[in-house]
Design an enzyme around this catalytic site. Structure first.
Site, PDB file in Angstrom:
ATOM      1  N   SER A  89      -2.665  34.011   3.359  1.00  0.00           N
ATOM      2  CA  SER A  89      -1.866  34.913   4.420  1.00  0.00           C
ATOM      3  C   SER A  89      -1.445  34.240   5.348  1.00  0.00           C
ATOM      4  CB  SER A  89      -2.332  36.232   4.840  1.00  0.00           C
ATOM      5  OG  SER A  89      -3.488  35.990   5.378  1.00  0.00           O
TER       6      SER A  89
ATOM      7  N   THR B 113      -2.612  37.915   9.494  1.00  0.00           N
ATOM      8  CA  THR B 113      -2.287  37.177  10.391  1.00  0.00           C
ATOM      9  C   THR B 113      -3.451  36.720  11.115  1.00  0.00           C
ATOM     10  OG1 THR B 113      -0.119  38.081  10.578  1.00  0.00           O
ATOM     11  CG2 THR B 113      -0.990  36.576  12.466  1.00  0.00           C
TER      12      THR B 113
ATOM     13  N   THR C 134       0.780  32.508  10.893  1.00  0.00           N
ATOM     14  CA  THR C 134       0.844  33.431   9.447  1.00  0.00           C
ATOM     15  C   THR C 134       1.899  32.930   8.771  1.00  0.00           C
ATOM     16  OG1 THR C 134       0.927  35.722   8.880  1.00  0.00           O
ATOM     17  CG2 THR C 134       3.082  34.918  10.622  1.00  0.00           C
TER      18      THR C 134
ATOM     19  N   ARG D  23      13.345  35.948   7.077  1.00  0.00           N
ATOM     20  CA  ARG D  23      12.792  36.810   7.726  1.00  0.00           C
ATOM     21  C   ARG D  23      11.782  36.366   8.702  1.00  0.00           C
ATOM     22  NH1 ARG D  23       7.321  38.979   8.454  1.00  0.00           N
ATOM     23  NH2 ARG D  23       7.500  41.215   8.801  1.00  0.00           N
TER      24      ARG D  23
ATOM     25  N   GLY E  16       8.775  37.918  11.353  1.00  0.00           N
ATOM     26  CA  GLY E  16       7.990  38.850  11.677  1.00  0.00           C
ATOM     27  C   GLY E  16       7.733  38.866  13.283  1.00  0.00           C
ATOM     28  N   ASP E  17       6.569  39.425  13.760  1.00  0.00           N
ATOM     29  CA  ASP E  17       6.519  39.488  15.247  1.00  0.00           C
ATOM     30  C   ASP E  17       5.829  38.199  15.600  1.00  0.00           C
ATOM     31  OD1 ASP E  17       4.200  40.411  13.421  1.00  0.00           O
ATOM     32  OD2 ASP E  17       3.038  40.855  15.248  1.00  0.00           O
TER      33      ASP E  17
ATOM     34  N   THR F 235      -1.458  42.133  14.561  1.00  0.00           N
ATOM     35  CA  THR F 235      -1.235  41.934  13.058  1.00  0.00           C
ATOM     36  C   THR F 235      -0.731  43.173  12.352  1.00  0.00           C
ATOM     37  OG1 THR F 235      -2.731  41.493  11.106  1.00  0.00           O
ATOM     38  CG2 THR F 235      -3.776  42.966  12.789  1.00  0.00           C
ATOM     39  N   GLY F 236      -0.118  42.955  11.006  1.00  0.00           N
ATOM     40  CA  GLY F 236       0.429  44.280  10.361  1.00  0.00           C
ATOM     41  C   GLY F 236       1.929  43.793  10.527  1.00  0.00           C
ATOM     42  N   HIS F 237       2.672  45.015  10.093  1.00  0.00           N
ATOM     43  CA  HIS F 237       3.965  45.065   9.803  1.00  0.00           C
ATOM     44  C   HIS F 237       4.685  44.499  11.036  1.00  0.00           C
ATOM     45  CE1 HIS F 237       2.451  47.646   6.559  1.00  0.00           C
ATOM     46  NE2 HIS F 237       3.523  47.009   6.145  1.00  0.00           N
ATOM     47  N   GLY F 238       5.136  43.203  11.009  1.00  0.00           N
ATOM     48  CA  GLY F 238       5.870  42.779  11.994  1.00  0.00           C
ATOM     49  C   GLY F 238       7.075  43.348  12.638  1.00  0.00           C
TER      50      GLY F 238
HETATM   51  C1  SD4 Z   1       4.267  39.594   9.931  1.00  0.00           C
HETATM   52  N1  SD4 Z   1       2.623  40.200  11.502  1.00  0.00           N
HETATM   53  O1  SD4 Z   1       4.883  38.447   9.583  1.00  0.00           O
HETATM   54  C2  SD4 Z   1       2.968  39.443  10.455  1.00  0.00           C
HETATM   55  C3  SD4 Z   1       2.337  39.573   9.044  1.00  0.00           C
HETATM   56  C4  SD4 Z   1       0.696  39.916   9.337  1.00  0.00           C
HETATM   57  O2  SD4 Z   1      -1.240  40.665   9.841  1.00  0.00           O
HETATM   58  O3  SD4 Z   1       0.268  39.495   8.413  1.00  0.00           O
HETATM   59  N2  SD4 Z   1       0.125  40.409  10.205  1.00  0.00           N
HETATM   60  O4  SD4 Z   1       4.911  40.668  10.065  1.00  0.00           O
END
Ligand code: SD4
Length: 332
Positions: free
Chosen positions: A86, A188, A206, A216, A218-219, A239-242
C-alpha cells in the site's frame, strides 16, 4: 518539580503526557515559574509498519537530528519494501494496472512539498522534499512530477511487483471498486515527529486506494488533508478513505482543535465526529468508511481516533517503540 522519571510514569498512564510549559504554581503567593519537561524526541506513525519506520526515524531523532530528516527517513522504509502492498514499491496499482504514488512533507517553518500520481519512482517522499527545497512550487503531479524527479537524479523503476499484478488481474475479473474497511486498500504511512530541539515535522506517503481510477488523488498528498504541521501547536496525519478526509480538511482541523486547547486524542475524536456527521447528512453508510487520525502536540503528548476499530499506530519515545490500538467511534 516533575523529574524525568515521574514524568515518564505520568506519560505512560495518560497515553501521552501532561505538560504545561511555563505553568505557574497556585500554592505560593508569589507565583513560581515551573518548567516541566516535554516528551521529546518522539515519533509516531500509522499502522503496524510504523514500528519499523519509527526505528529508522529514531536513529535520526536520538542523535539530535531534525524531525524533517527523521520523518523522511522513517517513511522510506515501507516505501522501499516490496512486501508492503500500500506504499511505494510493491504498492497496488490503479484499475489500469499503473502504480501511482502520492506523498507530501511539511517542516517546522511551514515549508511544504508534494507529489501526486507519480509513477516509476520508489521514494515519492524524497521527490516531495525536493519539490519543497528546490522548486518555487509546492506540488507537482503526474508526468511533470516524474520529469522533475528524473531531472533530480531519481531512477525510473518498475514498481508493480508480481504479487500486486496477480491480485490486480484477479480484481479485473469483476472490476468492482469497493474498498474493504481495514483490509488491503488503505494503509498509508503518515509519520509525525518532535525532535530534541522542539521542532515538529511530518510526512505522508501511499499508493492510494487500490484499483482507483487513473488520476485519482486521495488526501495523502494534500497538505491540510492528509498531513498538517504547525510548529507552535502540533502535527497530525491521516489514513483511510481519502475522499472523506479531504471533505473535512482533516489534519488541519485536528491541529486547529489542538490550538483551541484539545488534547491530541480529543482533537482526533472531534475530527472523526465531523466525518460521522457528514456521512449521516449525506445518507451514506458509516460501516463502509474508515478514517483514522494520529496527532502530536508541541509538548510531546499524542493520541489517535478512528471511525472503526482495527486501526493502530506506533509510537517511539525514550521509553521504547510500541504499537497502540486507536480508540474508535463505531461500536456495534
Ligand atoms: C487515500 N488515504 O489514497 C489514502 C489511502 C490510505 O490509509 O491508504 N490511507 O485515500
Amino acid at each position: 518539580m516533575t523529574n524525568r522519571r515521574t514524568f515518564l510514569k505520568l506519560g505512560a498512564l495518560s497515553s501521552g503526557a501532561l505538560i504545561a510549559n511555563n505553568a505557574f504554581s497556585h500554592i505560593s503567593s508569589s507565583p513560581k515559574k515551573v518548567t516541566i519537561q516535554s516528551n521529546k524526541p518522539i515519533v509516531l506513525s500509522t499502522w503496524n509498519f510504523g514500528l519499523k519506520a519509527n526505528e529508522a526515524a529514531w536513529e535520526v531523532l536520538s542523535k539530535n537530528g531534525r524531525a524533517l530528516d527523521a520523518v523522511e527517513t522513517g517513511v522510506m522504509v515501507p516505501e522501499g519494501d516490496p512486501t508492503e502492498r500500500s506504499v511505494g514499491y510493491g504498492g497496488r496499482p490503479d484499475r489500469d494496472g499503473r502504480v501511482t504514488l502520492d506523498a507530501c512533507i511539511m517542516d517546522e517553518q511551514a515549508n511544504i512539498g508534494s507529489v501526486a500520481c507519480l509513477e516509476h519512482i520508489k521514494h515519492p517522499i524524497s521527490v516531495a522534499r525536493a519539490v519543497m527545497e528546490k522548486t518555487p512550487h509546492v506540488m507537482l503531479v503526474g508526468d511533470g512530477a516524474l520529469q522533475f524527479a528524473l531531472s533530480q537524479g531519481f531512477k525510473k523503476e518498475n514498481l508493480l511487483v508480481e504479487e500486486s499484478e496477480k491480485e490486480w488481474k484477479e480484481w479485473l475479473k469483476n472490476s468492482n471498486y469497493k474498498p474493504i474497511v481495514n483490509i488491503e486498500n488503505h494503509d498509508t504511512i503518515g509519520m509525525i515527529a518532535l525532535d530534541a530541539n522542539g521542532n515538529l515535522s511530518g510526512a505522508c506517503t501511499t499508493s492510494g486506494m487500490a484499483y482507483k481510477m487513473h488520476g485519482r488523488l486521495g488526501d495523502s498528498p494534500i497538505i491540510g488533508a492528509g498531513l498538517y504541521v504547525d510548529n507552535e501547536i502540533g502535527a497530525a496525519t491521516a489514513t483511510g478513505h481519502g475522499e472523506e478526509v479531504i471533505r473535512i480538511a482533516g489534519c488541519h482541523l485536528v491541529v486547529e482543535l489542538m490550538r483551541q486547547g484539545k488534547t491530541p486524542e480529543q482533537a482526533c475524536k472531534e475530527t472523526v465526529a465531523r466525518v460521522v456527521k457528514l456521512t449521516a447528512n449525506r445518507k451514506k453508510n458509516l460501516k463502509d468508511i474508515q478514517v483514522g487520525f494520529i496527532a502530536l502536540n508541541k509538548q510531546g503528548e499524542y493520541g489517535a481516533y478512528c471511525v472503526q476499530g482495527g486501526f493502530n499506530y506506533a509510537v517511539h519515545d525514550s521509553t521504547g517503540n510500541k504499537l497502540i490500538n486507536s480508540e474508535y467511534h463505531l461500536h456495534e
